[in-house]
Write a protein that holds these residues in place. Structure first.
Motif, PDB file in Angstrom:
ATOM      1  N   ALA A  65       0.819  -1.224   0.000  1.00 40.68           N
ATOM      2  CA  ALA A  65       0.000   0.000   0.000  1.00 40.68           C
ATOM      3  C   ALA A  65       0.848   1.268   0.000  1.00 40.68           C
ATOM      4  CB  ALA A  65      -0.921  -0.002   1.222  1.00 40.68           C
ATOM      5  N   GLY A  66       2.088   1.147   0.466  1.00 42.30           N
ATOM      6  CA  GLY A  66       2.949   2.332   0.581  1.00 42.30           C
ATOM      7  C   GLY A  66       2.816   2.938   1.969  1.00 42.30           C
ATOM      8  N   ILE A  67       3.884   3.525   2.442  1.00 43.10           N
ATOM      9  CA  ILE A  67       3.904   4.081   3.798  1.00 43.10           C
ATOM     10  C   ILE A  67       2.884   5.210   3.948  1.00 43.10           C
ATOM     11  CG2 ILE A  67       5.903   5.583   3.242  1.00 43.10           C
ATOM     12  CD1 ILE A  67       5.284   3.964   6.648  1.00 43.10           C
ATOM     13  N   ALA A  68       2.713   6.025   2.904  1.00 45.00           N
ATOM     14  CA  ALA A  68       1.825   7.188   3.010  1.00 45.00           C
ATOM     15  C   ALA A  68       0.382   6.771   3.306  1.00 45.00           C
ATOM     16  CB  ALA A  68       1.877   8.011   1.734  1.00 45.00           C
ATOM     17  N   ALA A  69       0.016   5.544   2.927  1.00 46.57           N
ATOM     18  CA  ALA A  69      -1.352   5.065   3.164  1.00 46.57           C
ATOM     19  C   ALA A  69      -1.674   5.043   4.657  1.00 46.57           C
ATOM     20  CB  ALA A  69      -1.526   3.675   2.564  1.00 46.57           C
ATOM     21  N   PHE A  70      -0.649   4.956   5.493  1.00 46.77           N
ATOM     22  CA  PHE A  70      -0.885   4.862   6.936  1.00 46.77           C
ATOM     23  C   PHE A  70      -1.275   6.196   7.574  1.00 46.77           C
ATOM     24  CE2 PHE A  70       0.660   0.730   6.182  1.00 46.77           C
ATOM     25  CZ  PHE A  70       0.098  -0.051   7.175  1.00 46.77           C
ATOM     26  N   ALA A  71      -1.243   7.266   6.767  1.00 45.61           N
ATOM     27  CA  ALA A  71      -1.753   8.546   7.272  1.00 45.61           C
ATOM     28  C   ALA A  71      -3.272   8.462   7.440  1.00 45.61           C
ATOM     29  CB  ALA A  71      -1.386   9.674   6.313  1.00 45.61           C
ATOM     30  N   GLN A  72      -3.893   7.512   6.735  1.00 46.02           N
ATOM     31  CA  GLN A  72      -5.351   7.316   6.817  1.00 46.02           C
ATOM     32  C   GLN A  72      -5.639   5.906   7.305  1.00 46.02           C
ATOM     33  OE1 GLN A  72      -7.691   9.566   6.450  1.00 46.02           O
ATOM     34  NE2 GLN A  72      -6.141  11.111   6.012  1.00 46.02           N
ATOM     35  N   ALA A  73      -4.991   5.504   8.365  1.00 45.39           N
ATOM     36  CA  ALA A  73      -5.191   4.147   8.885  1.00 45.39           C
ATOM     37  C   ALA A  73      -4.932   4.158  10.388  1.00 45.39           C
ATOM     38  CB  ALA A  73      -4.238   3.170   8.198  1.00 45.39           C
ATOM     39  N   VAL A  74      -5.365   3.093  11.026  1.00 42.46           N
ATOM     40  CA  VAL A  74      -5.131   2.874  12.454  1.00 42.46           C
ATOM     41  C   VAL A  74      -4.509   1.491  12.565  1.00 42.46           C
ATOM     42  CG1 VAL A  74      -6.284   2.605  14.704  1.00 42.46           C
ATOM     43  CG2 VAL A  74      -7.146   4.300  13.060  1.00 42.46           C
ATOM     44  N   VAL A  75      -3.589   1.314  13.498  1.00 44.27           N
ATOM     45  CA  VAL A  75      -3.014  -0.014  13.735  1.00 44.27           C
ATOM     46  C   VAL A  75      -3.500  -0.506  15.100  1.00 44.27           C
ATOM     47  CG1 VAL A  75      -0.861  -1.308  14.104  1.00 44.27           C
ATOM     48  CG2 VAL A  75      -0.985   0.419  12.282  1.00 44.27           C
ATOM     49  N   ALA A  76      -3.854  -1.771  15.181  1.00 43.76           N
ATOM     50  CA  ALA A  76      -4.225  -2.352  16.476  1.00 43.76           C
ATOM     51  C   ALA A  76      -3.273  -3.506  16.770  1.00 43.76           C
ATOM     52  CB  ALA A  76      -5.667  -2.846  16.451  1.00 43.76           C
ATOM     53  N   TYR A  77      -2.563  -3.393  17.901  1.00 45.59           N
ATOM     54  CA  TYR A  77      -1.719  -4.516  18.337  1.00 45.59           C
ATOM     55  C   TYR A  77      -2.573  -5.416  19.214  1.00 45.59           C
ATOM     56  CZ  TYR A  77       1.436  -7.304  21.117  1.00 45.59           C
ATOM     57  OH  TYR A  77       2.033  -8.369  21.748  1.00 45.59           O
ATOM     58  N   GLU A  78      -2.774  -6.653  18.753  1.00 49.05           N
ATOM     59  CA  GLU A  78      -3.595  -7.599  19.488  1.00 49.05           C
ATOM     60  C   GLU A  78      -2.845  -8.917  19.631  1.00 49.05           C
ATOM     61  OE1 GLU A  78      -8.011  -6.601  19.351  1.00 49.05           O
ATOM     62  OE2 GLU A  78      -7.604  -7.767  17.570  1.00 49.05           O
ATOM     63  N   PRO A  79      -2.159  -9.103  20.749  1.00 51.57           N
ATOM     64  CA  PRO A  79      -1.509 -10.401  20.952  1.00 51.57           C
ATOM     65  C   PRO A  79      -2.577 -11.493  20.956  1.00 51.57           C
ATOM     66  CG  PRO A  79      -1.411  -9.045  22.964  1.00 51.57           C
ATOM     67  CD  PRO A  79      -2.000  -8.185  21.890  1.00 51.57           C
ATOM     68  N   VAL A  80      -2.407 -12.494  20.118  1.00 51.50           N
ATOM     69  CA  VAL A  80      -3.456 -13.500  19.940  1.00 51.50           C
ATOM     70  C   VAL A  80      -3.762 -14.199  21.269  1.00 51.50           C
ATOM     71  CG1 VAL A  80      -4.088 -15.602  18.669  1.00 51.50           C
ATOM     72  CG2 VAL A  80      -2.776 -13.809  17.524  1.00 51.50           C
ATOM     73  N   TRP A  81      -2.739 -14.393  22.078  1.00 50.65           N
ATOM     74  CA  TRP A  81      -2.905 -15.094  23.354  1.00 50.65           C
ATOM     75  C   TRP A  81      -3.737 -14.291  24.362  1.00 50.65           C
ATOM     76  CZ3 TRP A  81      -0.482 -12.051  27.034  1.00 50.65           C
ATOM     77  CH2 TRP A  81       0.522 -11.205  26.559  1.00 50.65           C
ATOM     78  N   ALA A  82      -3.981 -13.031  24.075  1.00 54.47           N
ATOM     79  CA  ALA A  82      -4.744 -12.187  25.002  1.00 54.47           C
ATOM     80  C   ALA A  82      -6.179 -11.963  24.532  1.00 54.47           C
ATOM     81  CB  ALA A  82      -4.046 -10.843  25.175  1.00 54.47           C
ATOM     82  N   ILE A  83      -6.502 -12.421  23.321  1.00 54.58           N
ATOM     83  CA  ILE A  83      -7.837 -12.142  22.776  1.00 54.58           C
ATOM     84  C   ILE A  83      -8.847 -13.162  23.290  1.00 54.58           C
ATOM     85  CG2 ILE A  83      -9.230 -11.959  20.675  1.00 54.58           C
ATOM     86  CD1 ILE A  83      -6.780 -10.969  19.212  1.00 54.58           C
ATOM     87  N   GLY A  84      -9.823 -12.641  24.024  1.00 55.15           N
ATOM     88  CA  GLY A  84     -10.918 -13.485  24.517  1.00 55.15           C
ATOM     89  C   GLY A  84     -10.485 -14.491  25.564  1.00 55.15           C
ATOM     90  N   THR A  85      -9.304 -14.337  26.110  1.00 49.55           N
ATOM     91  CA  THR A  85      -8.779 -15.318  27.055  1.00 49.55           C
ATOM     92  C   THR A  85      -8.829 -14.829  28.501  1.00 49.55           C
ATOM     93  OG1 THR A  85      -6.559 -14.390  26.827  1.00 49.55           O
ATOM     94  CG2 THR A  85      -7.131 -16.231  25.358  1.00 49.55           C
TER      95      THR A  85
END
Ligand code: PEP
Length: 249
Positions: A153-173
């Motif tokens: 997508a190119g780095i500039a695309a991240f000006a219109q994006a959000v990142v979510a860090y979700e460790p899989v071991w912590a989801i719903g556990t």
């Protein structure tokens, strides 16, 4: 200054009646809240929830989308369709999609691009499994997941994006990353972007997801590089979700 965001992923839960009650409770509770608040209902309810939330501080997003814009893709939903019914955001690469529906890094990158092409802001989910954490490759995994999207997508695309860090071991556990564990990876993610574009990295919101509750939200959101949360189970109770939203400052 980054405005915090709290996003509620309803996953495959709800009914028209329950959704109406839940979104009304969230709208009532988050008035005047510092954070940008979003809910992500199942696809069939996006239009109705967006209608119920119209004019309120609560935004609405989709949980996934098709890589394609239009055509013979039975069962799929495009970014433009989600946008048409009132969504502004869409989750991309949630670990449940990666693990259960075979979404590879390459597919996730295609979805990220399709989201933006259709006028949506992608919330790109990344995170390691327990085995990967124990093998000491958390940063390598997260970097690989990010790089697949940046390369496409190119780095500039991240000006219109959000990142979510979700460790899989912590989801719903019920097992949350400690604030220090979350900050370590969030700092790594911000550093990854800063090496490419310092201004973009400074503005990029990086959410934490994985068993966030009202009781641990303030501590997690208090970390320097944690800009809010992506909340699953606890977003299904209006009171609990509102308390999480209020904790984001
Ligand atoms: C999620 O679904 O993205 C999530 C973080 O779920 P939970 O809060 O239930 O761990």
């Amino acid at each position: 200054m980054r405005r915090p965001m709290v996003a509620g992923n309803w996953k495959m839960h709800g009914s028209r009646e329950e959704n109406a009650r839940l979104v009304a409770g969230v709208i009532d509770g988050v008035n005047g809240c510092v954070a940008e608040v979003l809910v992500f209902p199942p696809a069939v309810y996006v239009a109705e929830v967006a209608h119920l939330a119209a004019g309120s501080p609560v935004g609405v997003g989709g949980q996934t989308l098709c890589t394609q814009a239009v055509g013979a893709y039975t069962g799929e939903i495009s970014a433009a369709m989600l946008r048409d019914v009132g969504a502004t955001h869409v989750l991309v690469g949630h670990s449940e999609r990666r693990a259960m529906y075979g979404e590879t890094d390459a597919v996730v990158a295609e979805k990220f691009i399709a989201a933006q092409a259709g006028g949506l802001i992608p919330v790109l989910c990344v995170g390691e499994t327990l085995e990967e954490r124990e093998a000491g490759i958390t940063e390598a995994v997260v970097a690989r997941q990010l790089e697949a999207v940046v390369a496409a997508a190119g780095i500039a695309a991240f000006a219109q994006a959000v990142v979510a860090y979700e460790p899989v071991w912590a989801i719903g556990t019920g097992r949350t990353a400690s604030p220090e564990q979350a900050q370590a990876v969030h700092g790594f993610i911000r550093g990854y972007f800063a090496a490419k574009d310092a201004t973009l990295a400074d503005h990029l919101r990086v959410l934490y997801g994985g068993s966030v509750k009202a009781s641990n939200a303030a501590e997690l959101f208090g970390m320097a590089d944690v800009d809010g949360g992506l909340v699953g189970g606890a977003s299904l109770k209006a009171d609990e979700f509102v308390r999480i939203c209020v904790a984001a400052r």
